[in-house]
Design a protein around this motif. Structure first.
Motif, PDB file in Angstrom:
ATOM      1  N   LEU A   9       0.832  -1.211   0.000  1.00 35.90           N
ATOM      2  CA  LEU A   9       0.000   0.000   0.000  1.00 35.90           C
ATOM      3  C   LEU A   9       0.864   1.257   0.000  1.00 35.90           C
ATOM      4  O   LEU A   9       0.585   2.210  -0.729  1.00 35.90           O
ATOM      5  N   LYS A  10       1.951   1.219   0.768  1.00 33.31           N
ATOM      6  CA  LYS A  10       2.857   2.379   0.775  1.00 33.31           C
ATOM      7  C   LYS A  10       3.421   2.610  -0.622  1.00 33.31           C
ATOM      8  O   LYS A  10       3.480   3.743  -1.102  1.00 33.31           O
ATOM      9  N   MET A  43      -4.140  17.219  -7.319  1.00 29.53           N
ATOM     10  CA  MET A  43      -3.915  15.770  -7.250  1.00 29.53           C
ATOM     11  C   MET A  43      -2.443  15.459  -6.968  1.00 29.53           C
ATOM     12  O   MET A  43      -2.124  14.533  -6.222  1.00 29.53           O
ATOM     13  N   GLU A  44      -1.549  16.245  -7.555  1.00 28.47           N
ATOM     14  CA  GLU A  44      -0.126  16.007  -7.294  1.00 28.47           C
ATOM     15  C   GLU A  44       0.205  16.311  -5.833  1.00 28.47           C
ATOM     16  O   GLU A  44       0.835  15.497  -5.147  1.00 28.47           O
ATOM     17  N   LEU A  45      -0.251  17.456  -5.356  1.00 32.70           N
ATOM     18  CA  LEU A  45       0.025  17.833  -3.960  1.00 32.70           C
ATOM     19  C   LEU A  45      -0.583  16.828  -2.988  1.00 32.70           C
ATOM     20  O   LEU A  45       0.054  16.413  -2.024  1.00 32.70           O
ATOM     21  N   GLY A  46      -1.822  16.446  -3.251  1.00 31.86           N
ATOM     22  CA  GLY A  46      -2.540  15.538  -2.350  1.00 31.86           C
ATOM     23  C   GLY A  46      -1.861  14.184  -2.250  1.00 31.86           C
ATOM     24  O   GLY A  46      -1.604  13.687  -1.149  1.00 31.86           O
ATOM     25  N   PHE A  47      -1.553  13.588  -3.402  1.00 32.89           N
ATOM     26  CA  PHE A  47      -0.947  12.248  -3.343  1.00 32.89           C
ATOM     27  C   PHE A  47       0.518  12.299  -2.926  1.00 32.89           C
ATOM     28  O   PHE A  47       1.025  11.339  -2.322  1.00 32.89           O
ATOM     29  N   ALA A  48       1.222  13.402  -3.205  1.00 32.38           N
ATOM     30  CA  ALA A  48       2.606  13.523  -2.715  1.00 32.38           C
ATOM     31  C   ALA A  48       2.589  13.578  -1.190  1.00 32.38           C
ATOM     32  O   ALA A  48       3.392  12.910  -0.526  1.00 32.38           O
ATOM     33  N   ALA A  49       1.658  14.363  -0.631  1.00 31.51           N
ATOM     34  CA  ALA A  49       1.560  14.472   0.832  1.00 31.51           C
ATOM     35  C   ALA A  49       1.168  13.120   1.435  1.00 31.51           C
ATOM     36  O   ALA A  49       1.730  12.692   2.452  1.00 31.51           O
ATOM     37  N   ALA A  50       0.225  12.447   0.786  1.00 28.30           N
ATOM     38  CA  ALA A  50      -0.217  11.136   1.289  1.00 28.30           C
ATOM     39  C   ALA A  50       0.936  10.128   1.240  1.00 28.30           C
ATOM     40  O   ALA A  50       1.176   9.402   2.216  1.00 28.30           O
ATOM     41  N   ALA A  51       1.652  10.091   0.120  1.00 29.62           N
ATOM     42  CA  ALA A  51       2.756   9.121  -0.033  1.00 29.62           C
ATOM     43  C   ALA A  51       3.843   9.371   1.006  1.00 29.62           C
ATOM     44  O   ALA A  51       4.380   8.433   1.604  1.00 29.62           O
ATOM     45  N   LYS A  52       4.145  10.639   1.239  1.00 29.99           N
ATOM     46  CA  LYS A  52       5.200  10.965   2.216  1.00 29.99           C
ATOM     47  C   LYS A  52       4.756  10.537   3.619  1.00 29.99           C
ATOM     48  O   LYS A  52       5.507   9.884   4.344  1.00 29.99           O
ATOM     49  N   ALA A  53       3.526  10.880   3.978  1.00 24.19           N
ATOM     50  CA  ALA A  53       3.050  10.565   5.336  1.00 24.19           C
ATOM     51  C   ALA A  53       2.997   9.056   5.565  1.00 24.19           C
ATOM     52  O   ALA A  53       3.425   8.575   6.620  1.00 24.19           O
ATOM     53  N   VAL A  54       2.525   8.297   4.586  1.00 23.86           N
ATOM     54  CA  VAL A  54       2.434   6.837   4.820  1.00 23.86           C
ATOM     55  C   VAL A  54       3.824   6.196   4.823  1.00 23.86           C
ATOM     56  O   VAL A  54       4.048   5.215   5.523  1.00 23.86           O
TER      57      VAL A  54
END
Ligand code: ADP
Ligand code: MG
Length: 212
Positions: A9-10, A43-54
């Motif tokens: 998932l990460k 979408m880029e900002l959102g998924f970049a932030a999500a990927a970094k946090a996970v």
């Protein structure tokens, strides 16, 4: 039978963040025609932030924590209307994975369904209103129906991707009833909805990740 672990998932979130970075300009161009030209950035900002946090979660994390962490980061990073829509989708995915340490084929199909349902519940859009629901809803339905016919996850995601592409293409012939582009009336005709286009990107990443 596929088993999606927390590590899967990460890396899926990293794949989606990279894909959104590649697709950012195209998505902004689509949004520029019928919206305010920021959908690729969102979408880029959102998924970049999500990927970094996970990626920063430790080995005690379960799938629910991965999705919930992604939801919170996505919401904090995105001011556009896609922020709460995807945050709700991710929270619902987290709820659907509750109590599981990894996700099997049935669980992953339910994750796709939870995503679609979350977006629909949050935005109250129906199919035919020229939104991301026009890609997500048929994708989730095709995914579930393939699973009910006994298909393995990879084939279910192939069906989901095909349905999402057809749904996104169909938004060209729609007048928007929800979101910013609903102000345009029939001037939106002939143009693909950016949110439906980015849904295809997310589902393509899911498909690529779980295809043999
Ligand atoms: P904003 O419109 O605030 O700039 P974005 O550009 O990030 O937000 O996202 C626009 C996309 O959001 C649209 O293309 C559409 O797919 C989706 N959208 C807008 N409103 C809704 C809604 N109520 N339900 C589902 N999707 C929606
Ligand atoms: Mg926009």
């Amino acid at each position: 039978m596929t088993v999606a672990t927390v590590e899967d998932l990460k890396s899926l979130f990293t794949d989606i963040a990279e894909a959104m970075a590649r697709e950012k300009d195209r998505l902004c161009e689509l949004d520029g025609v019928i919206g305010d030209a920021d959908h690729g950035i969102a979408m880029e900002l959102g998924f970049a932030a999500a990927a970094k946090a996970v990626s920063e979660l430790d080995e005690t994390a379960d799938p629910t924590l991965v999705f919930n962490t992604a939801a919170k980061s996505f919401l904090n990073a995105v001011g556009a209307s896609s922020g709460p829509l995807y945050a709700t989708a991710l929270m619902r995915a987290g709820a659907s994975a509750k109590g599981k340490t990894s996700l099997n084929d049935d669980d992953m199909v339910e994750i796709v369904a939870a995503f679609a349902k979350g977006i629909q519940d949050r935005g109250k859009a129906e199919v035919g209103e020229k939104t991301m629901v026009d890609a997500w809803a048929p994708a989730a339905a095709a995914c579930r129906s393939a699973r009910e016919q006994g298909q393995p996850l990879a084939a279910c995601l192939t069906a989901a991707l095909e349905a999402a592409k057809v749904g996104a293409e169909a938004t060209k012939d729609m007048i928007a009833a929800k979101g910013r582009s609903s102000r345009l009336g029939d001037r939106a005709l002939g143009h693909m909805d950016p949110g439906a286009a980015s849904a295809v990107v997310v589902i393509s990443c899911l498909h690529a990740h779980f295809s043999p």
